[in-house]
Design a protein around this motif. Structure first.
Motif, mmCIF file in Angstrom:
data_model
loop_
_atom_site.group_PDB
_atom_site.id
_atom_site.type_symbol
_atom_site.label_atom_id
_atom_site.label_comp_id
_atom_site.label_asym_id
_atom_site.label_seq_id
_atom_site.Cartn_x
_atom_site.Cartn_y
_atom_site.Cartn_z
ATOM 1 N N THR A 130 -12.246 1.619 -0.312
ATOM 2 C CA THR A 130 -12.030 1.236 1.085
ATOM 3 C C THR A 130 -10.562 0.858 1.289
ATOM 4 O O THR A 130 -9.909 0.334 0.381
ATOM 5 C CB THR A 130 -12.910 0.042 1.490
ATOM 6 O OG1 THR A 130 -12.450 -1.142 0.819
ATOM 7 C CG2 THR A 130 -14.362 0.298 1.119
ATOM 8 N N ALA A 131 -10.041 1.131 2.467
ATOM 9 C CA ALA A 131 -8.648 0.814 2.772
ATOM 10 C C ALA A 131 -8.519 0.529 4.258
ATOM 11 O O ALA A 131 -9.433 0.787 5.054
ATOM 12 C CB ALA A 131 -7.727 1.962 2.364
ATOM 13 N N ILE B 176 -9.968 7.559 -0.994
ATOM 14 C CA ILE B 176 -10.381 6.659 0.085
ATOM 15 C C ILE B 176 -11.642 7.205 0.737
ATOM 16 O O ILE B 176 -11.631 8.270 1.360
ATOM 17 C CB ILE B 176 -9.254 6.497 1.132
ATOM 18 C CG1 ILE B 176 -8.058 5.796 0.486
ATOM 19 C CG2 ILE B 176 -9.758 5.703 2.342
ATOM 20 C CD1 ILE B 176 -6.878 5.597 1.431
ATOM 21 N N SER C 122 -3.263 0.404 3.412
ATOM 22 C CA SER C 122 -3.372 -0.566 2.329
ATOM 23 C C SER C 122 -3.847 0.106 1.055
ATOM 24 O O SER C 122 -4.489 1.162 1.082
ATOM 25 C CB SER C 122 -4.348 -1.683 2.716
ATOM 26 O OG SER C 122 -5.679 -1.197 2.765
ATOM 27 N N ARG C 123 -3.553 -0.501 -0.072
ATOM 28 C CA ARG C 123 -4.014 0.032 -1.353
ATOM 29 C C ARG C 123 -5.545 -0.050 -1.402
ATOM 30 O O ARG C 123 -6.126 -1.086 -1.095
ATOM 31 C CB ARG C 123 -3.394 -0.783 -2.485
ATOM 32 C CG ARG C 123 -3.461 -0.103 -3.839
ATOM 33 C CD ARG C 123 -2.664 -0.889 -4.856
ATOM 34 N NE ARG C 123 -1.270 -1.014 -4.468
ATOM 35 C CZ ARG C 123 -0.352 -0.063 -4.666
ATOM 36 N NH1 ARG C 123 -0.712 1.076 -5.224
ATOM 37 N NH2 ARG C 123 0.897 -0.252 -4.294
ATOM 38 N N PRO C 124 -6.222 1.034 -1.759
ATOM 39 C CA PRO C 124 -7.691 1.041 -1.726
ATOM 40 C C PRO C 124 -8.316 0.023 -2.677
ATOM 41 O O PRO C 124 -7.816 -0.222 -3.768
ATOM 42 C CB PRO C 124 -8.044 2.476 -2.153
ATOM 43 C CG PRO C 124 -6.815 3.276 -1.932
ATOM 44 C CD PRO C 124 -5.678 2.336 -2.161
ATOM 45 N N LEU D 41 -12.239 3.999 5.776
ATOM 46 C CA LEU D 41 -10.975 3.498 6.308
ATOM 47 C C LEU D 41 -11.253 2.724 7.588
ATOM 48 O O LEU D 41 -12.089 3.135 8.411
ATOM 49 C CB LEU D 41 -10.030 4.660 6.610
ATOM 50 C CG LEU D 41 -8.566 4.317 6.900
ATOM 51 C CD1 LEU D 41 -7.874 3.799 5.640
ATOM 52 C CD2 LEU D 41 -7.825 5.542 7.422
ATOM 53 N N GLY E 222 0.780 -1.222 0.000
ATOM 54 C CA GLY E 222 0.000 0.000 0.000
ATOM 55 C C GLY E 222 0.813 1.275 0.000
ATOM 56 O O GLY E 222 1.843 1.362 -0.667
#
Length: 287
Positions: A213-214, A244, A207-209, A247, A188
């Motif tokens: 969402t991440a 994002i 984290s990578r979306p 989260l 990410g």
């Protein structure tokens, strides 16, 4: 494996999952999805059914992986369970479980069936993350499954508080206090937090979306710092500029904490705009 019938108030048949059942399994999974988690796709489900689970349940470490369904008297699929044996020590792993409206009776039938198949051995439930979910059973939103596990001799273990926020709802300062580096690996984004005068005060990994969402994987920021929650809040607000929308973060919590997590880290995240949605706990049953 032949189908078996468990006698409850009505007969519930347990049988193996087949390709024609996948659409219904996805519906059951979607019914239990927590806020801030992406929708599980047919491709992801197929990946998981093939035994591709990260963590200590890598495919090469699993024996006899099975995904089985609970079917009601009318033929409707009302629950699904996936389990396997760990090659290293022979322990059983209950990987994931979903039931209609988190039906305690259906969960009991499925777990009882798994125990009958695995025999006398230690069983770890929800202790392993998969491509579909974090480790841990959401014990508040899925109370029926938690009750069924405990009735069958499982003990709750230390787990995680599940926090969620919507960064786009947070106001921004007039100056930028974060630097974001997008990593080429799947882990990410690397985030560095600083004060208005440029002093660096913390780091984070996001984290990578996926579908907006991440996950806030980790952050180093002193929760006792007077302005720590403001810096975290601004970090979240600027992440919204990167697309994002939601989260989540997991914070450790003991097995015996039934209400909200009140640790300094939890309070920091609440002040920054997170809300505690649930608590995720693994379970263990010993012979």
């Amino acid at each position: 494996m032949a189908a078996t019938t468990a006698r409850t108030q009505t007969s519930t048949t347990v049988r193996p999952c087949t390709p024609r059942d996948l659409e219904r399994v996805l519906e059951l999974i979607e019914g239990d999805r927590l806020p801030g988690r992406p929708t599980v796709s047919a491709c992801t489900l197929g990946h998981v059914l093939a035994g591709c689970c990260p963590g200590d349940a890598a495919p090469s470490l699993l024996q006899e992986p099975r995904t089985e369904l609970a079917v009601g008297t009318g033929g409707e699929v009302v629950g699904v369970i996936s389990w396997a044996l760990r090659e290293q020590n022979g322990d059983a792993l209950l990987l994931w479980l979903h039931c209609v409206e988190d039906d305690q009776q259906v969960a009991h039938v499925l777990v009882r069936h798994m125990l009958d198949q695995t025999g006398r051995r230690t069983v770890h439930a929800f202790g392993t993350p998969t491509a579909m979910s974090f480790a841990g059973l959401p014990v508040r939103s899925r109370r029926g499954s938690a009750v069924a596990l405990e009735a069958l001799g499982f003990s709750r273990q230390d787990g995680w508080s599940y926090f969620h926020c919507r960064p786009g709802t947070l106001a921004r300062l007039s100056y930028k206090i974060i630097d974001i580096t997008e990593s080429p690996d799947p882990y990410g984004w690397y985030v560095r937090l600083r004060t208005s005068d440029g002093t660096y005060i913390g780091k984070a990994v996001v984290s990578r979306p996926v579908e907006g969402t991440a996950v806030l994987e980790w952050i180093t920021l002193d929760p006792e710092h007077a302005a720590a929650h403001l810096h975290l809040r601004q970090c979240l607000a600027h992440l919204a500029d990167r697309g994002i929308r939601e989260l989540t973060v997991l914070l450790g919590t003991p097995a015996d904490v039934a209400s909200h997590n009140h640790s300094p880290a939890a309070e920091l995240h609440r002040q920054a705009g997170f809300q505690e949605i649930d608590q995720l706990h693994p379970y263990t049953r010993r012979p």
